[in-house]
Write an enzyme that holds these catalytic residues in place. Structure first.
Site, short mmCIF file in Angstrom:
data_model
loop_
_atom_site.label_atom_id
_atom_site.label_comp_id
_atom_site.label_asym_id
_atom_site.label_seq_id
_atom_site.Cartn_x
_atom_site.Cartn_y
_atom_site.Cartn_z
CG ASP A 14 -36.11 -108.61 29.83
OD1 ASP A 14 -36.04 -108.37 30.60
OD2 ASP A 14 -36.67 -109.59 30.21
CB SER A 15 -32.50 -108.23 31.69
OG SER A 15 -33.49 -108.88 32.74
CB CYS A 77 -35.64 -105.15 31.66
SG CYS A 77 -35.10 -105.68 33.33
CD GLU A 173 -32.88 -117.32 32.01
OE1 GLU A 173 -32.86 -117.44 31.95
OE2 GLU A 173 -33.78 -116.08 32.00
CB CYS A 206 -39.92 -109.62 37.71
SG CYS A 206 -38.86 -111.38 36.82
CG HIS A 208 -38.10 -114.21 34.19
ND1 HIS A 208 -37.15 -113.36 33.28
CD2 HIS A 208 -36.65 -115.33 34.22
CE1 HIS A 208 -36.55 -113.35 32.89
NE2 HIS A 208 -36.23 -114.71 33.33
N1 DGL Z 1 -36.35 -109.09 33.81
C1 DGL Z 1 -35.95 -108.35 34.84
C2 DGL Z 1 -36.95 -107.29 35.52
O1 DGL Z 1 -37.99 -107.61 35.38
C3 DGL Z 1 -36.10 -109.98 35.41
C4 DGL Z 1 -34.58 -110.98 35.00
C5 DGL Z 1 -33.40 -110.45 35.91
O2 DGL Z 1 -33.04 -110.42 36.56
O3 DGL Z 1 -32.68 -109.78 34.42
O4 DGL Z 1 -36.62 -107.93 36.35
#
Ligand code: DGL
Length: 292
Positions: A14-15, A77, A173, A206, A208
């Site tokens: 994931d990011s 992600c 975050e 997403c 988050h």
């Molecule tokens: N992990 C990203 C997503 O699920 C969210 C966080 C980001 O923008 O990097 O789209």
């Protein structure tokens, strides 16, 4: 490790920390596996970046996980799944599962099971009325611009309305999970997205957003829409587990699940915030430099 039955190693990418919600679902589903999780926290957010940059970052991360022994890759992600899945598949030699199609399928399953309960039939796909197929997808700007969820929903006979919610990732975050500002931002986004329409289900596109699911549900109720809110974490974990179950079951003396975490920025912050996403403490996080 059993030499006859090499242990399955699942790389989860994931990011940032959000993909830990997918790891959280995977741990009990595939307990015999070892997991290597990589959060590219130094380069987060991906959701506001271009396709080329997202693909470059995601491919570097995928290659790292493959070189660390992963024999299956989960792209937790949504943004990387939406924009870089083909690039990742071309760059590695192991199977890759993204979150978009499992997410769309879980929206379909939620609508279908409601149709089944309402009509009492066992072929819900025949009874999804045209006015019961609307999915409101909440996601990052990049995911929405790619229309990946729209394509996945259309392929299942659903209609997607996609809404970019760029402020929600930084709010989560920041740890503002139960905060008046976050509640107000959610209310504004939902009001803009829904307008005069009536979605049948809301899909959190997403990583988050599962952390603020309760606030999204509450805002929907206040706006007069008591509808189901779903995310792709569980559906994605199920797809992965079906794909590799045979290899796991082949191991007669399977050990408990184990995991190790890598982050490209502050390991302390990853352990602190990540434990909220994972639902358990993260004892150790290793720092990784993937370059700029
Ligand atoms: N992990 C990203 C997503 O699920 C969210 C966080 C980001 O923008 O990097 O789209």
């Amino acid at each position: 490790m059993d030499a006859t039955y090499p242990r399955v190693t699942i790389g989860v990418f994931d990011s940032g920390f959000g993909g830990l919600t997918v790891l959280r679902e995977l741990l009990p589903l595939i307990p015999g596996a070892h997991y290597v999780y990589l959060g590219d926290t130094a380069r987060l957010p991906y959701g506001s970046k271009s396709r080329a940059t997202i693909a470059r970052y995601a491919v570097e991360s995928a290659r790292f996980l493959e070189s660390h022994g992963a024999n299956h890759l989960v792209i937790a992600c949504n943004t990387a799944s939406a924009l870089a899945l083909d690039d990742i598949r071309a760059a590695v030699k192991i199977p890759v599962t993204g979150v978009i199609e499992p997410g769309a399928r879980s929206a379909w399953a939620a609508l279908a099971s409601r149709a089944m309960n309402q009509t009492g039939v066992d072929r819900p796909q025949d009874h999804l009325r045209p006015d019961h197929r609307d999915v409101l997808v909440l996601a990052t700007q990049a995911t929405v611009s790619s229309h990946a969820y729209d394509r996945a929903c259309t392929a299942l006979g659903l209609r997607a309305v996609e809404k970019a919610c760029p402020l929600l990732v930084p709010l989560v975050e920041e740890g503002w999970i139960d905060h008046p500002v976050t509640r107000e931002v959610i209310r504004i986004y939902l009001t803009e997205a829904i307008g005069d329409g009536t979605p049948n289900v809301v899909l959190l596109g997403c990583t988050h957003y599962p952390l603020i699911k309760h606030a999204i549900r509450a805002a929907l109720r206040e706006l007069g829409h008591s509808i189901e809110v779903i995310d792709s974490a569980r559906a994605t974990a199920l797809v992965v587990s079906h794909g590799i179950q045979n290899r796991i079951d082949a191991n007669p003396s399977r050990p408990d699940a184990s995991f190790e975490c890598y982050a490209t920025d502050s390991t302390e912050k990853f352990a602190r915030l990540g434990s909220q996403f994972l639902g358990q403490p993260i004892p150790q996080v290793k720092l990784l430099d993937l370059g700029g």
